[in-house]
Design a protein around this motif. Sequence first.
Motif, PDB file in Angstrom:
ATOM      1  N   THR A 105       1.020  -1.110   0.122  1.00 31.21           N
ATOM      2  CA  THR A 105       0.200   0.007  -0.084  1.00 31.21           C
ATOM      3  C   THR A 105       0.767   1.467  -0.020  1.00 31.21           C
ATOM      4  O   THR A 105       0.609   2.334  -0.639  1.00 31.21           O
ATOM      5  CB  THR A 105      -1.005   0.006   1.113  1.00 31.21           C
ATOM      6  OG1 THR A 105      -1.784  -1.223   1.089  1.00 31.21           O
ATOM      7  CG2 THR A 105      -2.001   1.231   1.094  1.00 31.21           C
ATOM      8  N   GLU A 109       0.130   3.160  -3.282  1.00 33.25           N
ATOM      9  CA  GLU A 109      -1.020   4.166  -2.705  1.00 33.25           C
ATOM     10  C   GLU A 109      -0.364   5.473  -2.203  1.00 33.25           C
ATOM     11  O   GLU A 109      -0.622   6.675  -2.530  1.00 33.25           O
ATOM     12  CB  GLU A 109      -2.155   3.874  -1.715  1.00 33.25           C
ATOM     13  CG  GLU A 109      -2.793   2.623  -2.245  1.00 33.25           C
ATOM     14  CD  GLU A 109      -3.799   3.173  -3.286  1.00 33.25           C
ATOM     15  OE1 GLU A 109      -4.239   4.210  -3.409  1.00 33.25           O
ATOM     16  OE2 GLU A 109      -4.429   2.165  -3.927  1.00 33.25           O
ATOM     17  N   ASP A 110       0.457   5.321  -1.291  1.00 35.85           N
ATOM     18  CA  ASP A 110       1.159   6.452  -0.719  1.00 35.85           C
ATOM     19  C   ASP A 110       2.103   7.129  -1.673  1.00 35.85           C
ATOM     20  O   ASP A 110       2.199   8.438  -1.599  1.00 35.85           O
ATOM     21  CB  ASP A 110       2.174   6.016   0.462  1.00 35.85           C
ATOM     22  CG  ASP A 110       1.548   5.895   1.904  1.00 35.85           C
ATOM     23  OD1 ASP A 110       0.157   6.040   1.843  1.00 35.85           O
ATOM     24  OD2 ASP A 110       2.155   5.474   2.947  1.00 35.85           O
ATOM     25  N   ARG A 113       0.399   9.407  -3.974  1.00 33.59           N
ATOM     26  CA  ARG A 113      -0.429  10.556  -3.276  1.00 33.59           C
ATOM     27  C   ARG A 113       0.647  11.753  -2.874  1.00 33.59           C
ATOM     28  O   ARG A 113       0.244  12.861  -2.705  1.00 33.59           O
ATOM     29  CB  ARG A 113      -1.037  10.078  -2.167  1.00 33.59           C
ATOM     30  CG  ARG A 113      -1.871  11.046  -1.362  1.00 33.59           C
ATOM     31  CD  ARG A 113      -3.288  11.501  -1.968  1.00 33.59           C
ATOM     32  NE  ARG A 113      -4.050  12.380  -1.488  1.00 33.59           N
ATOM     33  CZ  ARG A 113      -5.156  11.920  -0.654  1.00 33.59           C
ATOM     34  NH1 ARG A 113      -5.388  10.760  -0.457  1.00 33.59           N
ATOM     35  NH2 ARG A 113      -5.889  12.868  -0.064  1.00 33.59           N
ATOM     36  N   ASP A 117      -0.062  15.331  -4.002  1.00 32.96           N
ATOM     37  CA  ASP A 117      -0.790  16.187  -2.933  1.00 32.96           C
ATOM     38  C   ASP A 117       0.158  16.401  -1.921  1.00 32.96           C
ATOM     39  O   ASP A 117      -0.193  17.380  -1.120  1.00 32.96           O
ATOM     40  CB  ASP A 117      -2.287  15.500  -2.658  1.00 32.96           C
ATOM     41  CG  ASP A 117      -3.074  15.098  -3.621  1.00 32.96           C
ATOM     42  OD1 ASP A 117      -3.143  15.932  -4.761  1.00 32.96           O
ATOM     43  OD2 ASP A 117      -3.615  14.189  -3.587  1.00 32.96           O
ATOM     44  N   GLU A 119       0.998  14.388   0.537  1.00 31.76           N
ATOM     45  CA  GLU A 119       0.589  13.858   1.635  1.00 31.76           C
ATOM     46  C   GLU A 119       0.269  12.320   1.680  1.00 31.76           C
ATOM     47  O   GLU A 119       0.518  11.778   0.443  1.00 31.76           O
ATOM     48  CB  GLU A 119      -0.903  14.479   2.440  1.00 31.76           C
ATOM     49  CG  GLU A 119      -2.099  14.249   1.374  1.00 31.76           C
ATOM     50  CD  GLU A 119      -3.417  15.181   1.434  1.00 31.76           C
ATOM     51  OE1 GLU A 119      -3.924  14.380   1.036  1.00 31.76           O
ATOM     52  OE2 GLU A 119      -3.108  15.999   2.311  1.00 31.76           O
ATOM     53  N   LEU A 120       0.061  11.691   2.928  1.00 33.69           N
ATOM     54  CA  LEU A 120       0.015  10.279   2.870  1.00 33.69           C
ATOM     55  C   LEU A 120      -1.449   9.793   2.528  1.00 33.69           C
ATOM     56  O   LEU A 120      -2.469  10.708   2.457  1.00 33.69           O
ATOM     57  CB  LEU A 120       0.416   9.886   4.131  1.00 33.69           C
ATOM     58  CG  LEU A 120       1.834  10.017   4.658  1.00 33.69           C
ATOM     59  CD1 LEU A 120       1.869   9.589   5.970  1.00 33.69           C
ATOM     60  CD2 LEU A 120       2.749   9.629   3.813  1.00 33.69           C
ATOM     61  N   SER A 121      -1.855   8.575   2.055  1.00 36.00           N
ATOM     62  CA  SER A 121      -3.063   7.999   1.537  1.00 36.00           C
ATOM     63  C   SER A 121      -3.545   7.554   2.958  1.00 36.00           C
ATOM     64  O   SER A 121      -2.902   7.045   3.637  1.00 36.00           O
ATOM     65  CB  SER A 121      -2.728   6.826   0.739  1.00 36.00           C
ATOM     66  OG  SER A 121      -2.084   5.937   1.163  1.00 36.00           O
ATOM     67  N   GLU A 123      -5.270   4.985   2.668  1.00 38.76           N
ATOM     68  CA  GLU A 123      -5.220   3.416   2.796  1.00 38.76           C
ATOM     69  C   GLU A 123      -3.880   2.946   3.437  1.00 38.76           C
ATOM     70  O   GLU A 123      -4.201   2.035   4.064  1.00 38.76           O
ATOM     71  CB  GLU A 123      -5.136   2.864   1.303  1.00 38.76           C
ATOM     72  CG  GLU A 123      -6.436   3.278   0.290  1.00 38.76           C
ATOM     73  CD  GLU A 123      -6.737   4.485  -0.260  1.00 38.76           C
ATOM     74  OE1 GLU A 123      -7.568   4.864  -0.973  1.00 38.76           O
ATOM     75  OE2 GLU A 123      -5.802   5.515   0.052  1.00 38.76           O
TER      76      GLU A 123
END
Length: 257
Positions: A105, A109-110, A113, A117, A119-121, A123
């Motif tokens: 993840t 995902e992280d 992101r 953005d 920042e962290l996700s 998820e």
Amino acid sequence: MMTLALVLLLLFAMVGGAVIAARRFRVSDESSGGAVGVVIAPCALALYLVAAAMGVVIAWEDYTAAEDGVAAEAGAAQALYWSTTAFPEDEAEVVRDQLRHYLTTVVEEDWPRMERDGELSAEGDDALAVLAASVRVLSVSDTGDGLDRLTARQEITNLSDARIERGNAAGDGVPSILLVIAAVSAVALAVLPFVMIERGAKVAYFWASVNLVFVFATTLLLFYLGTPFTEVLANDPEGIEAALAAFDLADDAIGAR
């Protein structure tokens, strides 16, 4: 997109200022050797050099700190993976599966992101919470002192701390005030040579143009230093991916015991 807009605005200010200065404004020889050449130009150069140097140093320190943090996060993950060998196989397998899921993840995902953005996700937060829960319910080891369980919990804490630091680093970058100072002083440095050129001095126009290109290029680099996970100085998830790959070797070693 915002960075591109600011860069184009900076280029427009430099070129537009140079054209206006070359066509409409001139300073006398006395001024070019006095207030403009001795006071204003050196001050603009000093401001630019200080802002640019501080920006590069800050960006590099953020990058190296984030790189060390990712390495520490990968190390904590591997230490947690190996610590599961002291627990019943069914419980250990759950922790290892959840750890794999968390790191996957982080990569899938992280990282996107953080790049998009800063920042962290969500998820990733959820996956870490599930992993932490699987560690909290681990049984006491056969020695009866609970040391192995405490070790596993400590590694979870290390993972959590590393995640927090990574999230903070994802929002780091060159301070806006330094970018503003560098941009304003860069425009002054690009335009001033055109103000002090005598009409018809083609060689002087050439070197003033070279100066404008050089100043713009160095300022462009400053704007595109980005965060420790974007633009020029960007950490990749290679350390986390290597930890995931190392789990396969760990499985072989655990199975051979």
